[in-house]
Every structure is written in structure tokens, then in C-alpha cells.
Design an enzyme around this catalytic site. Structure first.
Site, PDB file in Angstrom:
ATOM      1  N   HIS A 151     -30.560  52.788  94.612  1.00 44.51           N
ATOM      2  CA  HIS A 151     -30.996  51.609  93.856  1.00 44.51           C
ATOM      3  C   HIS A 151     -31.828  50.659  94.739  1.00 44.51           C
ATOM      4  O   HIS A 151     -31.429  49.518  94.979  1.00 44.51           O
ATOM      5  CB  HIS A 151     -29.712  50.926  93.353  1.00 44.51           C
ATOM      6  CG  HIS A 151     -29.865  49.858  92.338  1.00 44.51           C
ATOM      7  ND1 HIS A 151     -30.602  48.712  92.524  1.00 44.51           N
ATOM      8  CD2 HIS A 151     -29.343  49.732  91.097  1.00 44.51           C
ATOM      9  CE1 HIS A 151     -30.522  47.942  91.470  1.00 44.51           C
ATOM     10  NE2 HIS A 151     -29.777  48.535  90.579  1.00 44.51           N
ATOM     11  N   GLU A 258     -35.952  52.770  91.653  1.00 50.37           N
ATOM     12  CA  GLU A 258     -34.752  53.523  92.019  1.00 50.37           C
ATOM     13  C   GLU A 258     -34.889  55.013  91.686  1.00 50.37           C
ATOM     14  O   GLU A 258     -35.313  55.354  90.581  1.00 50.37           O
ATOM     15  CB  GLU A 258     -33.551  52.955  91.251  1.00 50.37           C
ATOM     16  CG  GLU A 258     -33.399  51.443  91.366  1.00 50.37           C
ATOM     17  CD  GLU A 258     -32.560  50.844  90.264  1.00 50.37           C
ATOM     18  OE1 GLU A 258     -31.659  51.563  89.756  1.00 50.37           O
ATOM     19  OE2 GLU A 258     -32.790  49.688  89.877  1.00 50.37           O
TER      20      GLU A 258
END
Ligand code: TA6
Length: 282
Positions: A151, A258
Site C-alpha cells: 500500500h 498500490e
């Protein structure tokens, strides 16, 4: 060794060319990447982030595993980012530095997710690139499925002047519109406020342009393997105001791109090992 004589809580590795990266054992969490050449931090970490066991760090590269977001019964983004990983090894040479971390199932993880696994996070830095890879080994005797992501919070000069290329025309699931799937615009993505999209089956690399940047490269290339989806997220001003671990204005300083496995859970059979990686290059 830290002052208390215990294991270090964070690890910094550096290549001979000056490229360096910092990883917190809590979360197996990369919190800094400075490429060779200029002293130029490329990841965003909130000045209000917490640190320490069980705390989700706001920024860097959270490891979302074995669940992405709220895509199931586990806590948001799973337990890996709030678990303490162990350092397996580090290697530093003139041209690159690597570090490997491990998280294996324990009573706490099994209470949430009843599977035996060994997760390994490998970080490689050198020159103008950073590679982060997550390997998931099924050490049990039954298959399991997971979703997840690396992420990554990119530090940008002005998110509202950034554009992202490589996702043109790609279908995406829009969290801001009830998760409906929409055909991607045939133009680079720009940020005008909160954006929260899972781009599905992304065909190739993604490029982030940050034209307002006055130091270091204005363009970052993001490639991935193993992961099929790409998540683009910025909380926008209202979202930042709802985050106790973010300052007003942080929305302009960060943009998440991400590497993710969301729409199609990854199935790992007993004894098998899955690897997903994100490679970021200036
Ligand atoms: O990556 C997108 C997302 O799932 C957003 O919906 C937002 O929740 C973000 O992750 C951050 O999640 P966190 O739990 O770290 O606040």
C-alpha cells in the site's frame, strides 16, 4: 541492538551508492526510501503517525495481508501491518542493499485466520530503484485464499497537480460510488479530491508524474508482478480531517499507488509459495 539490549525495532540498509531504505519490524513496514544521488525522501509518512507494536503506521508501504481493506471479516487491511516481523538477513554491497523479514502464523493470527503460513518481505534498494516483494508460503495442509496489497504512499510535491499514466481505459471499482465497476477514462488520472479506486487486471507499468516537484526526478515508474490490480487512493481534504494520524494538508503531499490483489483472491495450495512484487524506479 537497541538501548534495552533487545532486538532493534527498525532496520536501515544502504547500498554503497548511497541508496537507502528504513524498515520497521512492527508491520514489516518500509517507512523511508532515499535513492542514490540526491538526499530526497520518496515515501510519505505522516508526522502524526504512531509507531510501535500493534500500531498501523500512516504512510510508507503498509503490508496489507491476508485481507485488503474491508474485503472480509478481518480487521481493516488484515493483521500483517500490525504484527511484529523478524529480521531474517541483510546484505549490503556497492550497488544494492537487501533485507528480508518474516512473519509466521501464531496464536494471534490463527485466532483471526485459521491457517499456517510463512510470509516473507524482501526489500532491495540501489541506484534509483526500490523493489519490495511479498512471498506467502502455505505451510499448512489445506489451501487458503487471501487478498492484499503493498500500500505504497508516494511523497509528492502537490497531488493535485500529479497525473498517473498507464491506467487509461482500465476498468476500476470505485469505492466512492458503492464499489461499482466503471470503464477507466481514456486519459491520465488526475486528483481533484478524494479518490479511491481498484483498477482491475492492470496490463503494464504505471507512471506517476509530479510536475510541481523541484528536487529529484518528477517521474516515478511503478511496475508489479504477481499482483493483478492497482489501487489509487488519496483521502482528499475531508478524508484527512477524518484521520487522527494525518495533518490538514497531507492530502496534497501524498498519493497512494498500490500493487494489489483485490478482485481475485490469491489461492495458495499446501506447500505452495506465491510471490508478488512492486518495483519503483525514478
Ligand atoms: O487503499 C485504499 C484504502 O482501502 C482506502 O479505502 C482507505 O481506507 C485506505 O486504504 C487507508 O486505510 P487505513 O486503514 O490505513 O486508514
Amino acid at each position: 541492538m537497541n538501548a534495552a539490549g533487545g532486538a532493534p525495532s527498525l532496520v536501515t540498509i544502504a547500498a554503497g551508492d548511497g541508496a537507502k531504505v528504513r524498515v520497521h519490524l512492527d508491520g514489516g513496514h518500509v517507512t523511508s526510501w532515499i535513492p542514490a544521488g540526491v538526499d530526497d525522501e520518496r515515501l510519505f509518512v505522516s508526522a502524526k503517525s504512531g509507531f510501535g507494536p500493534g500500531i498501523a503506521i500512516r504512510g510508507g508501504i503498509p503490508v496489507c495481508f491476508p485481507q485488503f481493506g474491508g474485503e472480509g471479516p478481518l480487521p481493516q487491511h488484515g493483521f500483517a501491518r500490525v504484527s511484529t516481523w523478524t529480521l531474517v538477513e541483510t546484505r549490503e554491497t556497492d550497488r544494492e542493499a537487501t533485507a528480508t523479514f518474516r512473519l509466521i502464523d501464531n496464536d494471534a493470527t490463527r485466532a483471526l485466520w485459521p491457517h499456517a503460513f510463512a510470509a516473507e518481505l524482501s526489500v532491495r534498494v540501489g541506484g534509483d530503484s526500490l523493489e519490495v516483494a511479498l512471498a506467502v508460503h502455505n505451510t499448512g495442509d489445506g489451501s487458503f485464499a487471501f487478498t492484499g496489497a503493498l500500500h505504497t504512499y508516494f511523497r509528492v510535491e502537490d497531488a493535485y497537480r500529479c497525473r498517473i499514466e498507464g491506467l487509461e481505459g482500465v476498468r476500476y471499482r470505485d469505492a466512492l460510488h458503492g464499489g461499482r465497476v466503471t470503464e477507466g477514462e481514456r486519459a491520465p488520472i488526475t486528483v481533484a479530491g478524494e479518490i479511491d479506486r481498484v483498477y482491475l487486471d492492470v496490463p503494464g507499468p504505471v507512471t506517476l508524474h509530479d510536475p510541481a516537484r523541484t528536487r529529484g526526478a518528477r517521474t516515478v515508474r511503478v511496475e508489479q508482478s504477481g499482483f493483478r490490480d492497482v489501487v489509487v487512493w488519496n483521502p482528499g481534504p475531508a478524508g484527512v480531517a477524518r484521520k487522527p494520524d494525518m495533518h490538514d494538508g497531507d492530502d496534497a503531499r501524498m498519493l497512494c499507488i498500490e500493487a494489489a490483489a483485490v478482485a481475485t483472491p490469491i489461492v495458495v495450495a499446501p506447500g505452495e509459495r506465491w510471490i508478488g512484487a512492486q518495483t519503483i524506479t525514478l
